[in-house]
Design an enzyme around this catalytic site. Structure first.
Site, mmCIF file in Angstrom:
data_model
loop_
_atom_site.group_PDB
_atom_site.id
_atom_site.type_symbol
_atom_site.label_atom_id
_atom_site.label_comp_id
_atom_site.label_asym_id
_atom_site.label_seq_id
_atom_site.Cartn_x
_atom_site.Cartn_y
_atom_site.Cartn_z
ATOM 1 N N ASP A 35 -31.897 -10.553 18.565
ATOM 2 C CA ASP A 35 -31.698 -10.595 20.017
ATOM 3 C C ASP A 35 -32.888 -9.947 20.705
ATOM 4 O OD1 ASP A 35 -29.208 -11.743 19.755
ATOM 5 O OD2 ASP A 35 -28.091 -9.869 20.011
ATOM 6 N N ASP A 94 -31.869 -6.017 17.246
ATOM 7 C CA ASP A 94 -32.004 -6.093 18.705
ATOM 8 C C ASP A 94 -33.289 -5.425 19.164
ATOM 9 O OD1 ASP A 94 -29.022 -6.936 19.323
ATOM 10 O OD2 ASP A 94 -28.884 -5.229 17.966
ATOM 11 N N ASP A 141 -27.359 -8.167 13.198
ATOM 12 C CA ASP A 141 -28.567 -8.750 13.774
ATOM 13 C C ASP A 141 -29.568 -7.623 13.996
ATOM 14 O OD1 ASP A 141 -27.729 -7.244 15.927
ATOM 15 O OD2 ASP A 141 -27.616 -8.898 17.346
HETATM 16 N N1 CTP Z 1 -25.216 -5.842 24.567
HETATM 17 C C1 CTP Z 1 -25.248 -6.041 25.911
HETATM 18 N N2 CTP Z 1 -25.313 -7.293 26.438
HETATM 19 C C2 CTP Z 1 -25.348 -8.369 25.604
HETATM 20 C C3 CTP Z 1 -25.312 -8.195 24.221
HETATM 21 C C4 CTP Z 1 -25.242 -6.894 23.727
HETATM 22 O O1 CTP Z 1 -25.221 -5.067 26.652
HETATM 23 N N3 CTP Z 1 -25.427 -9.575 26.137
HETATM 24 C C5 CTP Z 1 -25.150 -4.488 24.045
HETATM 25 C C6 CTP Z 1 -23.809 -4.187 23.442
HETATM 26 O O2 CTP Z 1 -22.999 -3.488 24.348
HETATM 27 C C7 CTP Z 1 -24.150 -3.320 22.263
HETATM 28 C C8 CTP Z 1 -25.622 -3.516 22.008
HETATM 29 O O3 CTP Z 1 -26.094 -4.367 23.027
HETATM 30 O O4 CTP Z 1 -23.918 -1.976 22.599
HETATM 31 C C9 CTP Z 1 -25.900 -4.109 20.671
HETATM 32 O O5 CTP Z 1 -25.088 -5.229 20.445
HETATM 33 P P1 CTP Z 1 -24.810 -5.851 19.013
HETATM 34 O O6 CTP Z 1 -26.078 -6.332 18.415
HETATM 35 O O7 CTP Z 1 -23.737 -6.851 19.170
HETATM 36 O O8 CTP Z 1 -24.166 -4.667 18.201
HETATM 37 P P2 CTP Z 1 -24.814 -3.495 17.335
HETATM 38 O O9 CTP Z 1 -24.283 -2.237 17.866
HETATM 39 O O10 CTP Z 1 -26.301 -3.645 17.272
HETATM 40 O O11 CTP Z 1 -24.166 -3.733 15.919
HETATM 41 P P3 CTP Z 1 -24.736 -4.641 14.731
HETATM 42 O O12 CTP Z 1 -25.486 -3.696 13.848
HETATM 43 O O13 CTP Z 1 -23.554 -5.219 14.060
HETATM 44 O O14 CTP Z 1 -25.625 -5.675 15.336
HETATM 45 MN MN MN Z 2 -27.214 -5.477 16.793
HETATM 46 MN MN MN Z 3 -27.211 -8.053 19.186
#
Ligand code: CTP
Ligand code: MN
Ligand code: MN
Length: 496
Positions: A420, A332, A330
């Protein structure tokens, strides 16, 4: 070679080296014992520096022995220094700091032994000597620098399969152990080629070592292959790959005998929630990785939407793409504004606008439940309380430099992407940014380090000092690392 005397096995009784001796007077730092390597430094400079350090309350040993904690050398040729050190037969060599003169000068300037940082270490010792002084690898991911380059994929991928399998069976201990072990191997600048290379590494237990040995010998692991071909593992893996389906739901479906998506979708008694319906609807798109170019295009879209609402908005890319990853599941973003309280209503305005643009395919909005007076929260790994939304957006190919990340020609000209957004109040910005940048393992260890090594509580909202019973303020991530007494780790070095 080196003309410095090597530790004799038995100390001469006449040496005034032990406690009570005259030169121990004025000692301020009992736990730190220096040894200055004479080579390159020269005899007169060595004695000058020795006097200087002693005048500032440091203990400087004349001879190199097992009591020494910090070896300082002006010889930057790591290989000859290391060969010599190995020859000294120190029993505690892996735990001794081998430092260049910058640590010494920093400590003299500060008038105290400064914390050892990576820049103080004699360069190139690690890559030249895998299996050398690897005890310098910390058990905490937040004290390691982990880029996206993984030299030990063959092991870390195997560990991840085991961790996942334990996770599906709700066996927490070994799951975490395999994730920790994988994280340690990811931080190495060399490829593990023998079991000896892992000798001084932290977090590697019996089971992990057996696995490493098996992979070194056969190029694969029987245990991992058994899991990969296990029907339950395969089914749970498939079901949890759907947006909105967690391990609990996946397990429930498995127990009911369902094995495929069509089993689930044709089972009349199953009521999918809105999230799961969207998950199945856009399955192909959102299970395909998001590229950096796509992330950039989404950044432009979010930027435009937020600035149309408020001009003084602050938007930051976070998550995996901030860590420099090429692909993610995703994208963020942190979206906020300096206007106090405005952040609580910002996201609904943003998603309204995305909807008007016709690109909002799904929105799960969670309003803020943030209340500073209810902090610190002692619940471990609790979700944060900021306003946030989990979105699926429609991304047009024309907005993406070099086109969409798709294997075959996609005639639709668009794809669905997970995004997100999180909206903390401005004074919580640094904590939110640090928390959302990840990686998950890096965050876990930051919190563990804070709790166990500093008696502090860290989460996405605050840093709290339990000894002083006070909140510590921070406007940047650097402030938080400094409060924790940690060397600053750049986002691209947090891929633990
Ligand atoms: N996070 C958080 N609270 C949430 C969702 C996510 O604190 N409700 C934090 C997670 O701990 C993570 C970061 O946001 O460290 C990013 O989450 P995620 O998008 O799931 O993972 P990524 O590291 O961005 O990996 P990817 O590239 O697969 O998205
Ligand atoms: Mn992510
Ligand atoms: Mn995320």
């Amino acid at each position: 070679m080196f003309h410095t005397p090597i530790a004799p096995r038995v100390r001469k009784r006449s040496r005034p080296a032990e406690a009570g001796a005259p030169r121990r007077e004025g000692v301020k730092f009992e736990d730190v014992r220096l040894y200055l390597v004479e080579r390159k430094m020269g005899c007169s400079r060595r004695s000058f520096l020795t006097q200087l350090a002693r005048s500032k309350g440091f203990i400087v040993e004349d001879i190199l022995s097992d009591v020494v904690t910090h070896i300082v050398s002006e010889d930057t040729q790591a290989s000859s220094l290391w060969t010599w050190l190995k020859g000294c037969e120190l029993k505690n060599l892996p735990s001794v700091h081998v430092l260049d003169i910058s640590w010494f000068t920093d400590s003299m300037r500060e008038g105290r032994p400064v914390a050892v940082e990576t820049r103080h270490l004699i360069q190139d010792i690690l890559p030249t000597f895998p299996g050398g002084p690897t005890a310098t690898v910390s058990q905490y991911a937040c004290q390691r620098r982990t880029t996206t380059e993984n030299n030990n994929k063959i092991f870390t991928e195997a560990f991840e399969v085991l961790a996942e399998s334990y996770e599906f069976n709700e066996i927490e201990g070994p799951c975490l152990a395999f994730r920790r072990a994988g994280s340690v191997l990811k931080s190495l600048t060399f490829e593990v080629r023998s079991l000896g290379d892992t000798q001084d590494l932290p977090c590697l237990g019996e089971h992990t070592k057996e696995l490493i040995e098996e992979i070194l010998r056969h190029g694969r692991s029987f245990e991992v292959e058994k899991i990969l071909s296990d029907e339950r593992y395969q089914t749970l893996k498939l079901f949890t790959s759907v947006f909105g389906v967690g391990p609990k739901t996946a397990e429930k479906w498995y127990r009911r005998g369902l094995r495929s998506f069509s089993d689930v979708l044709t089972e009349p008694s199953i009521q999918l929630n809105r999230m799961q319906q969207t998950g199945f609807l856009h399955y192909e798109d959102i299970s395909r990785a998001v590229s950096k170019a796509e992330a950039r295009a989404l950044g432009n879209i979010i930027d435009e939407a937020v600035h149309a609402i408020t001009l003084d908005a602050v938007i930051a890319l976070t998550g995996g793409f901030r860590r420099g990853k090429e692909f993610g599941h995703d994208v963020d973003f942190i979206v906020t504004t300096p206007e106090p309280g405005r952040e609580r209503s910002l996201l609904p305005d943003v998603t309204d606008r995305l909807e008007q643009q016709g690109i909002l395919l799904y929105c799960d909005y969670q309003a803020s439940t943030f209340d500073m007076s209810k902090l610190p929260c002692h619940r471990f790994e609790a979700m944060d309380h900021f306003a946030k939304c989990f979105l699926i957006l429609r991304l047009e190919a024309s907005k993406v430099e070099g086109g969409l990340n798709s294997t075959e020609e996609d005639s639709r000209g668009w794809r669905a992407v997970r995004v997100d957004l999180v909206s903390p109040p401005m004074d919580r910005y640094a904590f939110a940014l640090l928390g959302w940048t990840g990686s998950r393992q890096f965050e876990r260890d930051l919190r563990r380090f804070a709790r166990l090594e500093r008696r502090m509580l860290l989460d996405n909202h605050i840093l709290y000092d339990k000894t002083k019973k006070e909140f510590l303020a921070a406007t940047t991530e650097k402030d938080i690392f400094a409060h924790l007494g940690l060397e600053y780790i750049e986002p691209w070095q947090r891929n633990a």
